[in-house]
Write a protein that holds these residues in place. Structure first.
Motif, PDB file in Angstrom:
ATOM      1  N   CYS A 164      -8.998  -2.759   0.907  1.00 12.30           N
ATOM      2  CA  CYS A 164      -7.957  -2.948  -0.102  1.00 12.30           C
ATOM      3  C   CYS A 164      -8.168  -4.254  -0.872  1.00 12.30           C
ATOM      4  O   CYS A 164      -8.018  -4.296  -2.096  1.00 12.30           O
ATOM      5  CB  CYS A 164      -6.588  -2.947   0.575  1.00 12.30           C
ATOM      6  SG  CYS A 164      -5.183  -2.966  -0.559  1.00 12.30           S
ATOM      7  N   VAL A 172      -2.682  -5.067  -0.951  1.00 14.06           N
ATOM      8  CA  VAL A 172      -1.450  -4.436  -0.469  1.00 14.06           C
ATOM      9  C   VAL A 172      -1.336  -4.529   1.049  1.00 14.06           C
ATOM     10  O   VAL A 172      -0.254  -4.737   1.590  1.00 14.06           O
ATOM     11  CB  VAL A 172      -1.395  -2.949  -0.907  1.00 14.06           C
ATOM     12  CG1 VAL A 172      -0.163  -2.262  -0.336  1.00 14.06           C
ATOM     13  CG2 VAL A 172      -1.418  -2.833  -2.416  1.00 14.06           C
ATOM     14  N   PHE A 186       2.191  -2.745   4.898  1.00 11.87           N
ATOM     15  CA  PHE A 186       2.009  -2.612   3.456  1.00 11.87           C
ATOM     16  C   PHE A 186       2.996  -3.551   2.774  1.00 11.87           C
ATOM     17  O   PHE A 186       4.202  -3.469   3.015  1.00 11.87           O
ATOM     18  CB  PHE A 186       2.253  -1.168   3.015  1.00 11.87           C
ATOM     19  CG  PHE A 186       1.347  -0.186   3.694  1.00 11.87           C
ATOM     20  CD1 PHE A 186       0.116   0.141   3.150  1.00 11.87           C
ATOM     21  CD2 PHE A 186       1.705   0.395   4.898  1.00 11.87           C
ATOM     22  CE1 PHE A 186      -0.725   1.035   3.778  1.00 11.87           C
ATOM     23  CE2 PHE A 186       0.873   1.300   5.535  1.00 11.87           C
ATOM     24  CZ  PHE A 186      -0.353   1.608   4.980  1.00 11.87           C
ATOM     25  N   CYS A 197       1.049   0.107  -3.165  1.00  7.66           N
ATOM     26  CA  CYS A 197      -0.175   0.889  -2.965  1.00  7.66           C
ATOM     27  C   CYS A 197      -0.334   1.905  -4.093  1.00  7.66           C
ATOM     28  O   CYS A 197       0.617   2.584  -4.468  1.00  7.66           O
ATOM     29  CB  CYS A 197      -0.110   1.609  -1.621  1.00  7.66           C
ATOM     30  SG  CYS A 197      -1.400   2.840  -1.372  1.00  7.66           S
TER      31      CYS A 197
END
Length: 723
Positions: A164, A172, A186, A197
């Motif tokens: 990510c 995130v 998250f 996301c």
């Protein structure tokens, strides 16, 4: 040991007894890989920064403890052993510890048989039962439309975090908690679907176990017709609208998006049909319209005398003006445009998205769309649409289209805002913020400071108040409705909690712009103050009700929501069905009453419209045609398309579909009409044309009564007297 013959910038080491020369700074893991020696690992991927958290890649470098090879750089003269008995035993123990908490077989192993942890454990002969399992489950997160999250299958390898951050730069994912309670989170520990996301799928591709897996919400393949073309991921990535979308995600969802070529006059979708896809127009123009007769159901008497036989007919607004109808100027549909009430037809062109709410929430199609010219369009399923809506390029294009084409009509469609000047609307076009909320996400919280005014663009918002006895639903707001004025006009504090009931999009007007609007336009200020006063009065009435009647008893049976109940006193009722027959006789043979329902003490609450204070029947109406008057009656507007969703949503079975014969255009003979059956939703109208409801009048034993539940049941509970 580096010798005089070792080239500058290289290092000589011993690897499993063999001399090896590698570039300085190379990790032991890479040195082994470059020389054909496989070292197992779970946390390391070649395109990510090594972190050495799984420790499965340990090797013996002659030091006091084994070293993680992925983060251990080579040194001159280092002697590395990758497969000694000590190393193999350590790896096996690590695998057994990981497997003890692993829900084997996990989702990945079940679906594709390639869970890296389970594959390594099987190869090493590691027993999953040697160590005690975790006593507290970390649970699953089903909030994302594209990715399924199983925290129990997570081994904290951090591959998803690095994917990510390093690969996609979305930032995130992160770690939460310490030690035994550590886990992946998250944003600030939000559900994945509520986080920032964008569902690119990079974390899912990087995950070695079933902690993050591809999720199929409505299937992954659209049934392709003769004019549909399936597209490969590499083809889609060449199209500007898919800029920034993960190719991996598109590959995993192959078949979830197809390219259609519609010929002129070909129907793309029909109103009232349930669907699971949305359409995005690339080329050409399409006509969007509703074909339902713009007329409401009117029930009127025939013969003289009290016991009339009532006839239900379709009547235009001009012939039968009903209270509060003059305000309606537009018909909301599931597209970037609204339809004018007098001429419910509009045009869609390149860059327009339609069917979004149908796709995301499985609502019926709100309108019929027909190709005006040859049209090229993408049809996509829910999982693809969700990721597209989170894509910055696609989202920006849709927002720009909405600001340019629809925002002004949306504002002027609310009668209160019809007097806004063109200059102020131009200002709002630039300053408003378009916000999206996932199902269940709280938009504003009761008691929080009021800083914004909201206009509902897409979806349904639940408005509720919290009391010591539980939550009380005040209203369901849909497109064209608004909220937030009470806090801004009053004490600056939210008086209720507003929650997204499904996928919701809002137009957020800042507090400063709101104050400027009410200061500049007296009609807006007066209208908003009147609405705020009405809502405050209703809130006070509810508060009084809560203090006088046990809220849990009412909420448990849905009685609090009713304004008018048909109750049958079972001590007097002889089950003769005279009430049911009278209702049928009064409404063209279609009864709006069933002698069945819940019991409360000696009374049966019959299945007949309760005229709910906040009707669930309103939730999901694709064209916003059902609402409640200030009186008791739930009113169904002229443009009801007869899809039947309101009838399905009513938890008490109190809405019916009434068939009518109408004349429609004959598609086979241009300019000719043919007879067709169209449905309109109907509910109990309390026999408004009669002095007393037929069901009550017809009961020969004084068992049927229409009552206000607040006063009637308060009396039964010994907390008041009937008024």
């Amino acid at each position: 040991m580096t010798t005089a013959t070792t080239p500058l910038g290289f290092v000589d080491i011993s690897l499993d007894g063999q001399p090896v020369r590698v570039p300085a700074g190379t990790s032991v893991f890479d040195a082994a890989r470059l020389n054909g020696i496989n070292i197992p690992t779970l946390c390391h991927l070649q395109n990510q920064t090594p972190v050495g958290v799984c420790r499965l890649c340990v090797v013996d470098t002659g030091a006091r403890v084994l070293a993680a090879s992925c983060v251990r750089p080579v040194e001159p003269g280092m002697k590395v052993v990758t497969n000694s008995e000590k190393v193999v035993k350590a790896r096996k123990t690590l695998l057994e510890l990981l497997m003890s908490d692993h829900p084997w077989p996990c989702a990945r192993q079940q679906n594709s048989g390639d869970c890296e942890l389970e594959t390594l454990a099987k190869a090493a002969g590691a027993s999953p039962t040697r160590f005690a399992k975790r006593t507290v489950a970390r649970g699953k997160d089903d909030s994302s439309l594209a990715i399924a999250v199983d925290h129990d299958a997570c081994i904290l390898c951090d591959r998803c975090i690095r994917a990510c951050d390093e690969v996609k730069s979305n930032f995130v994912l992160g770690r939460m908690g310490k030690g035994y309670s550590a886990g992946i989170a998250f944003d600030l520990n939000s559900p994945m679907g509520d986080s920032t996301c964008i569902s690119c799928g990079e974390c899912m591709v990087s995950c070695p176990t079933g902690a993050l897996t591809n999720k199929s919400v409505v299937g992954t393949v659209i049934a392709a017709g003769p004019d549909a073309q399936g597209l490969e991921a590499e083809d889609l990535l060449q199209i500007p609208v898919f800029n920034g979308v993960s190719g991996t995600f598109l590959e995993l969802n192959r078949g979830a998006i197809v390219k259609h070529r519609f010929r002129k006059d070909q129907i793309i979708c029909r109103e009232g049909e349930f669907g699971s896809t949305a359409f995005y127009i690339l080329e050409g123009k399409a006509k969007v319209s509703i074909s339902t007769p713009i007329a409401h159901v009117k029930t009127q008497g025939g013969a003289k005398g009290f016991f009339k036989r009532l006839t239900s007919t379709l009547v235009a607004r001009e012939e039968d003006q009903r209270e509060e109808e003059a305000r309606d100027r537009t018909i909301p549909i599931d597209a970037s445009v609204d339809l004018a009430y007098g001429n419910p037809v509009a045009e869609l062109g390149p860059g327009d998205l339609f069917g979004e709410m149908t796709c995301m929430n499985f609502y019926p199609r709100s309108a019929t769309v027909i190709a005006q010219s040859d049209v090229v369009a993408f049809e996509m399923l829910r999982n693809v649409l969700d990721i597209m809506l989170k894509n910055k390029t696609f989202r920006a294009q849709l927002d720009q289209t909405y600001r340019r084409r629809a925002l002004e009509n949306h504002l002027r469609g609310v009668p209160m805002f019809a007097g806004l000047s063109p200059e102020f609307i131009e200002h709002l076009k630039k300053s408003v913020e378009l916000q999206r909320y996932a199902p269940g996400q709280v938009i504003v919280q009761q008691g929080a400071p009021a800083d914004s005014f909201y206009l509902v663009r897409i979806g349904f918002v639940k408005v509720s108040e919290n009391y010591p006895g539980g939550e009380l639903v005040l209203a369901y707001l849909s497109r064209g409705d608004y909220f937030g004025e009470i806090g801004l006009l009053g004490g600056g504090v939210r008086t209720a909690t507003c929650t997204a009931l499904d996928h919701v999009e809002l137009v957020r007007i800042s507090g400063d712009d709101f104050r400027a609007m009410v200061a500049l336009f007296a009609s807006v200020r007066i209208g908003l103050e009147a609405v705020a006063a009405e809502r405050r009065a209703a809130n006070q009435q509810r508060l009084h009700m809560v203090h006088n009647v046990p809220i849990d008893q009412f909420l448990s049976q849905g009685l609090m929501e009713a304004q008018s109940l048909l109750i049958l006193d079972l001590q007097n009722c002889t089950r003769c069905d005279a009430c049911v027959n009278a209702c049928a006789d009064a409404h063209d043979g279609i009864t709006r009453l069933v002698r069945d329902g819940l019991r409360f003490d000696q009374y049966l609450v019959a299945t007949s419209c309760r005229q709910c204070r906040d009707p669930l029947c309103m939730v999901g109406c694709p064209v916003g045609s059902i609402r409640r008057r200030n009186s008791l009656e739930v009113i169904i507007e002229d443009w009801c398309i007869g899809c039947g969703l309101c009838a399905q949503n009513c938890p008490y079975g109190n809405i019916n579909l009434h068939p009518f014969e109408v004349l429609v255009d004959d598609p086979e003979r241009t300019g000719r009409k043919k007879a067709a059956i169209r449905q309109k939703a109907t509910s109990c109208d309390l026999c408004m044309n009669l002095k007393e409801p037929s069901c009550v009048y017809a009961c020969p034993h004084d068992a049927a009564h229409r009552v206000d539940p607040r006063t009637f049941f308060a009396t039964m509970l010994g907390q008041g007297s009937p008024k």
